[in-house]
Design a protein around this motif. Structure first.
Motif, PDB file in Angstrom:
ATOM      1  N   ILE A 148       4.579   0.236 -14.167  1.00  0.00           N
ATOM      2  CA  ILE A 148       3.163   0.025 -13.872  1.00  0.00           C
ATOM      3  C   ILE A 148       2.786   0.695 -12.553  1.00  0.00           C
ATOM      4  CG2 ILE A 148       1.485  -1.781 -13.264  1.00  0.00           C
ATOM      5  CD1 ILE A 148       2.930  -3.432 -15.547  1.00  0.00           C
ATOM      6  N   PHE A 149       3.671   0.660 -11.569  1.00  0.00           N
ATOM      7  CA  PHE A 149       3.362   1.305 -10.298  1.00  0.00           C
ATOM      8  C   PHE A 149       3.437   2.819 -10.357  1.00  0.00           C
ATOM      9  CE2 PHE A 149       2.720  -2.584  -8.268  1.00  0.00           C
ATOM     10  CZ  PHE A 149       2.049  -2.287  -7.090  1.00  0.00           C
ATOM     11  N   ALA A 150       4.015   3.363 -11.399  1.00  0.00           N
ATOM     12  CA  ALA A 150       4.005   4.816 -11.589  1.00  0.00           C
ATOM     13  C   ALA A 150       2.676   5.280 -12.186  1.00  0.00           C
ATOM     14  CB  ALA A 150       5.158   5.240 -12.495  1.00  0.00           C
ATOM     15  N   GLY A 151       1.847   4.344 -12.641  1.00  0.00           N
ATOM     16  CA  GLY A 151       0.581   4.673 -13.284  1.00  0.00           C
ATOM     17  C   GLY A 151      -0.487   5.138 -12.301  1.00  0.00           C
ATOM     18  N   GLU A 152      -1.512   5.735 -12.857  1.00  0.00           N
ATOM     19  CA  GLU A 152      -2.598   6.321 -12.068  1.00  0.00           C
ATOM     20  C   GLU A 152      -3.328   5.300 -11.188  1.00  0.00           C
ATOM     21  OE1 GLU A 152      -6.730   8.444 -13.251  1.00  0.00           O
ATOM     22  OE2 GLU A 152      -4.942   9.191 -14.287  1.00  0.00           O
ATOM     23  N   ALA A 153      -3.627   4.118 -11.722  1.00  0.00           N
ATOM     24  CA  ALA A 153      -4.373   3.110 -10.962  1.00  0.00           C
ATOM     25  C   ALA A 153      -3.589   2.671  -9.726  1.00  0.00           C
ATOM     26  CB  ALA A 153      -4.698   1.907 -11.841  1.00  0.00           C
ATOM     27  N   ALA A 154      -2.305   2.396  -9.897  1.00  0.00           N
ATOM     28  CA  ALA A 154      -1.481   1.959  -8.773  1.00  0.00           C
ATOM     29  C   ALA A 154      -1.330   3.073  -7.745  1.00  0.00           C
ATOM     30  CB  ALA A 154      -0.113   1.502  -9.263  1.00  0.00           C
ATOM     31  N   GLN A 155      -1.120   4.279  -8.199  1.00  0.00           N
ATOM     32  CA  GLN A 155      -0.938   5.392  -7.277  1.00  0.00           C
ATOM     33  C   GLN A 155      -2.204   5.679  -6.467  1.00  0.00           C
ATOM     34  OE1 GLN A 155       2.038   6.892  -6.418  1.00  0.00           O
ATOM     35  NE2 GLN A 155       2.660   5.057  -7.547  1.00  0.00           N
ATOM     36  N   ALA A 156      -3.364   5.446  -7.059  1.00  0.00           N
ATOM     37  CA  ALA A 156      -4.627   5.627  -6.327  1.00  0.00           C
ATOM     38  C   ALA A 156      -4.733   4.618  -5.186  1.00  0.00           C
ATOM     39  CB  ALA A 156      -5.810   5.496  -7.280  1.00  0.00           C
ATOM     40  N   ILE A 157      -4.329   3.375  -5.444  1.00  0.00           N
ATOM     41  CA  ILE A 157      -4.353   2.354  -4.390  1.00  0.00           C
ATOM     42  C   ILE A 157      -3.326   2.685  -3.304  1.00  0.00           C
ATOM     43  CG2 ILE A 157      -3.895  -0.084  -3.876  1.00  0.00           C
ATOM     44  CD1 ILE A 157      -5.029  -0.720  -6.678  1.00  0.00           C
ATOM     45  N   VAL A 158      -2.134   3.073  -3.704  1.00  0.00           N
ATOM     46  CA  VAL A 158      -1.076   3.408  -2.744  1.00  0.00           C
ATOM     47  C   VAL A 158      -1.529   4.557  -1.836  1.00  0.00           C
ATOM     48  CG1 VAL A 158       1.260   4.376  -2.537  1.00  0.00           C
ATOM     49  CG2 VAL A 158       0.807   2.531  -4.170  1.00  0.00           C
ATOM     50  N   ALA A 159      -2.188   5.548  -2.392  1.00  0.00           N
ATOM     51  CA  ALA A 159      -2.660   6.690  -1.594  1.00  0.00           C
ATOM     52  C   ALA A 159      -3.672   6.243  -0.540  1.00  0.00           C
ATOM     53  CB  ALA A 159      -3.267   7.750  -2.506  1.00  0.00           C
ATOM     54  N   GLN A 160      -4.534   5.307  -0.893  1.00  0.00           N
ATOM     55  CA  GLN A 160      -5.521   4.806   0.059  1.00  0.00           C
ATOM     56  C   GLN A 160      -4.882   3.925   1.128  1.00  0.00           C
ATOM     57  OE1 GLN A 160      -9.308   3.398  -1.755  1.00  0.00           O
ATOM     58  NE2 GLN A 160      -8.276   3.953  -3.664  1.00  0.00           N
ATOM     59  N   ILE A 161      -3.888   3.167   0.744  1.00  0.00           N
ATOM     60  CA  ILE A 161      -3.191   2.294   1.688  1.00  0.00           C
ATOM     61  C   ILE A 161      -2.553   3.124   2.793  1.00  0.00           C
ATOM     62  CG2 ILE A 161      -1.153   0.814   1.963  1.00  0.00           C
ATOM     63  CD1 ILE A 161      -1.852  -0.413  -0.771  1.00  0.00           C
ATOM     64  N   ALA A 162      -1.957   4.236   2.435  1.00  0.00           N
ATOM     65  CA  ALA A 162      -1.233   5.063   3.411  1.00  0.00           C
ATOM     66  C   ALA A 162      -2.110   5.428   4.607  1.00  0.00           C
ATOM     67  CB  ALA A 162      -0.690   6.314   2.732  1.00  0.00           C
ATOM     68  N   GLY A 163      -3.383   5.697   4.378  1.00  0.00           N
ATOM     69  CA  GLY A 163      -4.273   6.086   5.457  1.00  0.00           C
ATOM     70  C   GLY A 163      -4.658   4.953   6.394  1.00  0.00           C
ATOM     71  N   LEU A 164      -4.376   3.717   6.002  1.00  0.00           N
ATOM     72  CA  LEU A 164      -4.723   2.557   6.821  1.00  0.00           C
ATOM     73  C   LEU A 164      -3.557   2.023   7.637  1.00  0.00           C
ATOM     74  CD1 LEU A 164      -6.868   0.572   4.211  1.00  0.00           C
ATOM     75  CD2 LEU A 164      -7.694   1.984   6.112  1.00  0.00           C
ATOM     76  N   LEU A 165      -2.356   2.525   7.381  1.00  0.00           N
ATOM     77  CA  LEU A 165      -1.157   1.953   7.998  1.00  0.00           C
ATOM     78  C   LEU A 165      -0.813   2.567   9.346  1.00  0.00           C
ATOM     79  CD1 LEU A 165       1.215   1.634   4.920  1.00  0.00           C
ATOM     80  CD2 LEU A 165      -0.287  -0.101   5.929  1.00  0.00           C
ATOM     81  N   ALA A 166      -0.355   1.705  10.254  1.00  0.00           N
ATOM     82  CA  ALA A 166       0.113   2.135  11.566  1.00  0.00           C
ATOM     83  C   ALA A 166       1.587   2.534  11.528  1.00  0.00           C
ATOM     84  CB  ALA A 166      -0.087   1.018  12.587  1.00  0.00           C
ATOM     85  N   LYS A 167       2.322   1.997  10.550  1.00  0.00           N
ATOM     86  CA  LYS A 167       3.746   2.327  10.404  1.00  0.00           C
ATOM     87  C   LYS A 167       4.150   2.102   8.952  1.00  0.00           C
ATOM     88  CE  LYS A 167       5.653  -2.190  11.665  1.00  0.00           C
ATOM     89  NZ  LYS A 167       6.580  -2.894  12.545  1.00  0.00           N
ATOM     90  N   GLU A 168       5.362   2.488   8.636  1.00  0.00           N
ATOM     91  CA  GLU A 168       5.876   2.343   7.272  1.00  0.00           C
ATOM     92  C   GLU A 168       5.981   0.865   6.896  1.00  0.00           C
ATOM     93  OE1 GLU A 168       6.826   4.662   4.846  1.00  0.00           O
ATOM     94  OE2 GLU A 168       5.759   6.023   6.191  1.00  0.00           O
ATOM     95  N   PRO A 169       5.626   0.518   5.658  1.00  0.00           N
ATOM     96  CA  PRO A 169       5.782  -0.876   5.208  1.00  0.00           C
ATOM     97  C   PRO A 169       7.259  -1.285   5.193  1.00  0.00           C
ATOM     98  CG  PRO A 169       4.421   0.379   3.673  1.00  0.00           C
ATOM     99  CD  PRO A 169       5.031   1.360   4.638  1.00  0.00           C
ATOM    100  N   GLU A 170       7.486  -2.584   5.329  1.00  0.00           N
ATOM    101  CA  GLU A 170       8.832  -3.144   5.232  1.00  0.00           C
ATOM    102  C   GLU A 170       8.903  -3.950   3.939  1.00  0.00           C
ATOM    103  OE1 GLU A 170       9.672  -5.392   8.791  1.00  0.00           O
ATOM    104  OE2 GLU A 170       8.575  -3.919  10.000  1.00  0.00           O
TER     105      GLU A 170
END
Length: 105
Positions: free
Chosen positions: A70-92
């Motif tokens: 499910i996380f390989a799907g388009e909807a999940a990847q769109a959210i992940v791409a947006q999250i990256a721009g909001l992060l101060a560091k890599e998720p744990e």
């Protein structure tokens, strides 16, 4: 349905961006997004009590394979791409195997 695979993620937003990160993560519950999948049995977004830019996400899935598919799907990847721009560091991340619990949905 039971969770047979899960994880906790700690995400640290750029200063002052915690609210935007929470809002974005909550879109994961919208129809067609990963948290709305029948295979996602727990999707909990929480904020740190001491730092509003630190966000914790707890997810429980019917299987690790379903999560990855499910996380390989388009909807999940769109959210992940947006999250990256909001992060101060890599998720744990911490993976786990649920033993027993309860949800009251």
């Amino acid at each position: 349905m039971f969770a047979n695979y899960g994880f906790n993620a700690t995400l640290t937003a750029k200063p002052g961006m915690g609210g935007r990160l929470v809002d974005l993560l909550l879109t994961g519950l919208n129809e067609g997004n990963p948290g709305a999948s029948e295979h996602c049995v727990v999707y909990l977004v929480s904020r740190s009590a001491s730092d509003t830019d630190v966000i914790h996400v707890t997810e429980g899935w019917t299987s690790e394979e379903n999560h990855h598919r499910i996380f390989a799907g388009e909807a999940a990847q769109a959210i992940v791409a947006q999250i990256a721009g909001l992060l101060a560091k890599e998720p744990e991340y911490t993976d786990y195997v649920p033993v027993l619990g309860r949800t009251a949905f």
